[in-house]
Design a protein around this motif. Structure first.
Motif, PDB file in Angstrom:
ATOM      1  N   CYS A  75     111.514 -70.463 138.233  1.00 40.60           N
ATOM      2  CA  CYS A  75     112.055 -70.614 139.687  1.00 40.60           C
ATOM      3  C   CYS A  75     113.117 -69.596 139.980  1.00 40.60           C
ATOM      4  CB  CYS A  75     111.962 -72.053 140.366  1.00 40.60           C
ATOM      5  SG  CYS A  75     112.972 -73.080 139.616  1.00 40.60           S
ATOM      6  N   ILE A  76     114.309 -69.963 138.956  1.00 35.71           N
ATOM      7  CA  ILE A  76     115.270 -69.395 139.104  1.00 35.71           C
ATOM      8  C   ILE A  76     115.393 -68.078 138.120  1.00 35.71           C
ATOM      9  CG2 ILE A  76     118.021 -69.598 138.883  1.00 35.71           C
ATOM     10  CD1 ILE A  76     117.452 -72.650 139.410  1.00 35.71           C
ATOM     11  N   ARG A  77     115.695 -67.094 138.561  1.00 31.99           N
ATOM     12  CA  ARG A  77     115.642 -65.773 137.884  1.00 31.99           C
ATOM     13  C   ARG A  77     117.050 -64.923 138.165  1.00 31.99           C
ATOM     14  NH1 ARG A  77     109.661 -64.480 140.540  1.00 31.99           N
ATOM     15  NH2 ARG A  77     108.758 -66.548 139.689  1.00 31.99           N
ATOM     16  N   ASN A  78     117.198 -63.978 137.187  1.00 35.48           N
ATOM     17  CA  ASN A  78     118.335 -63.054 137.416  1.00 35.48           C
ATOM     18  C   ASN A  78     117.864 -61.921 138.081  1.00 35.48           C
ATOM     19  OD1 ASN A  78     120.225 -60.997 136.529  1.00 35.48           O
ATOM     20  ND2 ASN A  78     120.338 -61.722 134.441  1.00 35.48           N
ATOM     21  N   GLY A  79     118.726 -61.879 139.137  1.00 33.00           N
ATOM     22  CA  GLY A  79     118.535 -60.607 140.272  1.00 33.00           C
ATOM     23  C   GLY A  79     118.445 -59.226 139.334  1.00 33.00           C
TER      24      GLY A  79
ATOM     25  N   ALA B 228     111.921 -68.074 126.110  1.00 35.11           N
ATOM     26  CA  ALA B 228     110.576 -67.621 125.676  1.00 35.11           C
ATOM     27  C   ALA B 228     109.528 -67.310 127.006  1.00 35.11           C
ATOM     28  CB  ALA B 228     109.932 -68.280 124.584  1.00 35.11           C
ATOM     29  N   LEU B 229     109.848 -68.081 127.992  1.00 37.31           N
ATOM     30  CA  LEU B 229     108.977 -68.158 129.217  1.00 37.31           C
ATOM     31  C   LEU B 229     108.931 -66.714 130.016  1.00 37.31           C
ATOM     32  CD1 LEU B 229     109.369 -71.607 130.765  1.00 37.31           C
ATOM     33  CD2 LEU B 229     107.489 -70.950 129.432  1.00 37.31           C
ATOM     34  N   ASP B 230     107.638 -66.619 130.583  1.00 39.48           N
ATOM     35  CA  ASP B 230     107.740 -65.381 131.166  1.00 39.48           C
ATOM     36  C   ASP B 230     108.752 -65.514 132.375  1.00 39.48           C
ATOM     37  OD1 ASP B 230     106.987 -63.299 133.297  1.00 39.48           O
ATOM     38  OD2 ASP B 230     105.034 -63.411 132.851  1.00 39.48           O
ATOM     39  N   PRO B 231     109.435 -64.566 132.602  1.00 37.37           N
ATOM     40  CA  PRO B 231     110.161 -64.690 133.790  1.00 37.37           C
ATOM     41  C   PRO B 231     109.552 -65.188 135.241  1.00 37.37           C
ATOM     42  CG  PRO B 231     111.126 -62.849 132.770  1.00 37.37           C
ATOM     43  CD  PRO B 231     109.606 -63.117 132.078  1.00 37.37           C
ATOM     44  N   LYS B 232     108.555 -64.974 135.360  1.00 33.33           N
ATOM     45  CA  LYS B 232     107.774 -65.328 136.602  1.00 33.33           C
ATOM     46  C   LYS B 232     107.362 -66.439 136.569  1.00 33.33           C
ATOM     47  CE  LYS B 232     105.848 -60.694 137.599  1.00 33.33           C
ATOM     48  NZ  LYS B 232     105.005 -59.792 137.858  1.00 33.33           N
TER      49      LYS B 232
ATOM     50  N   VAL C  32     101.880 -74.581 127.364  1.00 34.33           N
ATOM     51  CA  VAL C  32     102.903 -73.489 127.683  1.00 34.33           C
ATOM     52  C   VAL C  32     103.642 -74.191 128.890  1.00 34.33           C
ATOM     53  CG1 VAL C  32     103.246 -71.279 128.657  1.00 34.33           C
ATOM     54  CG2 VAL C  32     101.554 -71.524 127.055  1.00 34.33           C
ATOM     55  N   GLY C  33     105.038 -73.972 128.526  1.00 38.34           N
ATOM     56  CA  GLY C  33     105.916 -74.648 129.706  1.00 38.34           C
ATOM     57  C   GLY C  33     105.843 -73.507 130.869  1.00 38.34           C
ATOM     58  N   ARG C  34     106.281 -74.228 132.104  1.00 39.11           N
ATOM     59  CA  ARG C  34     106.522 -73.563 133.340  1.00 39.11           C
ATOM     60  C   ARG C  34     107.549 -74.424 134.227  1.00 39.11           C
ATOM     61  NH1 ARG C  34     103.151 -70.159 136.404  1.00 39.11           N
ATOM     62  NH2 ARG C  34     103.707 -70.267 138.880  1.00 39.11           N
ATOM     63  N   MET C  35     108.244 -73.533 134.701  1.00 37.08           N
ATOM     64  CA  MET C  35     109.607 -74.076 135.662  1.00 37.08           C
ATOM     65  C   MET C  35     109.421 -73.484 136.768  1.00 37.08           C
ATOM     66  SD  MET C  35     112.645 -74.474 133.132  1.00 37.08           S
ATOM     67  CE  MET C  35     113.265 -75.617 134.253  1.00 37.08           C
TER      68      MET C  35
ATOM     69  N   PRO D 294     117.976 -53.407 145.841  1.00 36.76           N
ATOM     70  CA  PRO D 294     119.046 -53.605 146.560  1.00 36.76           C
ATOM     71  C   PRO D 294     119.383 -55.014 147.083  1.00 36.76           C
ATOM     72  CG  PRO D 294     117.978 -51.456 147.302  1.00 36.76           C
ATOM     73  CD  PRO D 294     116.904 -52.348 146.353  1.00 36.76           C
ATOM     74  N   GLY D 295     120.686 -55.527 146.796  1.00 41.36           N
ATOM     75  CA  GLY D 295     120.881 -56.823 147.183  1.00 41.36           C
ATOM     76  C   GLY D 295     120.963 -57.840 146.085  1.00 41.36           C
ATOM     77  N   PHE D 296     120.257 -57.562 144.926  1.00 36.52           N
ATOM     78  CA  PHE D 296     119.991 -58.401 143.881  1.00 36.52           C
ATOM     79  C   PHE D 296     120.861 -58.275 142.648  1.00 36.52           C
ATOM     80  CE2 PHE D 296     116.109 -58.957 146.046  1.00 36.52           C
ATOM     81  CZ  PHE D 296     115.658 -60.193 145.675  1.00 36.52           C
ATOM     82  N   GLU D 297     121.799 -57.010 142.482  1.00 38.95           N
ATOM     83  CA  GLU D 297     122.562 -56.917 141.684  1.00 38.95           C
ATOM     84  C   GLU D 297     123.651 -58.062 141.492  1.00 38.95           C
ATOM     85  OE1 GLU D 297     125.327 -53.386 139.636  1.00 38.95           O
ATOM     86  OE2 GLU D 297     123.762 -53.010 140.955  1.00 38.95           O
ATOM     87  N   GLY D 298     123.988 -58.699 140.304  1.00 36.14           N
ATOM     88  CA  GLY D 298     124.792 -59.815 140.286  1.00 36.14           C
ATOM     89  C   GLY D 298     124.441 -61.011 140.721  1.00 36.14           C
ATOM     90  N   MET D 299     123.262 -61.159 141.267  1.00 31.38           N
ATOM     91  CA  MET D 299     122.838 -62.494 141.902  1.00 31.38           C
ATOM     92  C   MET D 299     121.690 -63.128 141.135  1.00 31.38           C
ATOM     93  SD  MET D 299     124.605 -62.036 144.649  1.00 31.38           S
ATOM     94  CE  MET D 299     123.931 -63.104 146.191  1.00 31.38           C
ATOM     95  N   LEU D 300     121.514 -64.396 141.416  1.00 34.67           N
ATOM     96  CA  LEU D 300     120.483 -65.108 140.821  1.00 34.67           C
ATOM     97  C   LEU D 300     119.722 -65.399 142.192  1.00 34.67           C
ATOM     98  CD1 LEU D 300     122.171 -68.174 138.992  1.00 34.67           C
ATOM     99  CD2 LEU D 300     120.919 -66.289 138.119  1.00 34.67           C
ATOM    100  N   TYR D 301     118.348 -65.280 141.964  1.00 36.60           N
ATOM    101  CA  TYR D 301     117.376 -65.800 143.192  1.00 36.60           C
ATOM    102  C   TYR D 301     116.353 -66.818 142.727  1.00 36.60           C
ATOM    103  CZ  TYR D 301     113.512 -62.488 141.247  1.00 36.60           C
ATOM    104  OH  TYR D 301     112.785 -61.897 140.538  1.00 36.60           O
TER     105      TYR D 301
END
Length: 157
Positions: free
Chosen positions: A83-87, A76-80, A154-157, A99-106
């Motif tokens: 700290c770890i997000r789906n590319g 439920a957290l806002d992706p922002k 609210v949680g935050r990571m 470009p460069g983010f497809e199929g990656m985590l960041y």
């Protein structure tokens, strides 16, 4: 607050404000001036050693902080606020995956404290030697943490 420090090896540096802070900026909603911070964004494949380690620790600190409902809270957290997000969710202005983010985590990190930048021999790296550049592979030491805001609950990571 739950937190754990980890070293992620052989990750690709996408962006880094590590020798100087980013510029101060004015928050358009509040009009407050926000001080620039040191920051870095690194990319890694989900099935890489770094990907498995980072997501494992992310899960552990979320479980420790949020308890049995950790997955519902994290989803439920806002992706922002993660700290770890789906590319695949990093889009350019036209709505295409960056470009460069497809199929990656960041992993997006920031801190008010200047990071220590060293090489394999523990010698300091500076901007002068050109060894750190966008796209290079690095090892990063980061602290992954989760906390519940006492103000908004609210949680935050």
């Amino acid at each position: 607050m739950s937190q754990q420090t980890v070293i992620l090896k052989n990750v690709r540096l996408y962006w880094a404000d590590i020798f100087e802070t980013a510029k101060d900026f004015t928050d358009p909603k509040t009009g407050r001036v926000i001080a620039g911070q040191y920051s870095a964004t690194v990319l890694f494949a989900p099935d890489s050693e770094a990907g498995k380690l980072a997501t494992g620790i992310f899960t552990k600190v979320a479980q420790d902080e949020f308890g049995p409902n950790w997955k519902v809270i994290v989803d439920a957290l806002d992706p922002k606020k993660k700290c770890i997000r789906n590319g695949a969710h990093r889009l350019d202005k036209e709505g295409n995956i960056t470009p460069g983010f497809e199929g990656m985590l960041y992993l997006a990190s920031k801190n008010k404290v200047k990071p220590i930048i060293i090489d394999d021999n523990l010698a300091p790296i500076t901007t002068d030697n050109g060894r750190i550049y966008r796209g290079c592979h690095v090892n990063v030491k980061v602290e992954i943490s989760a906390f519940t805001s006492k103000i908004a609950e609210v949680g935050r990571m």
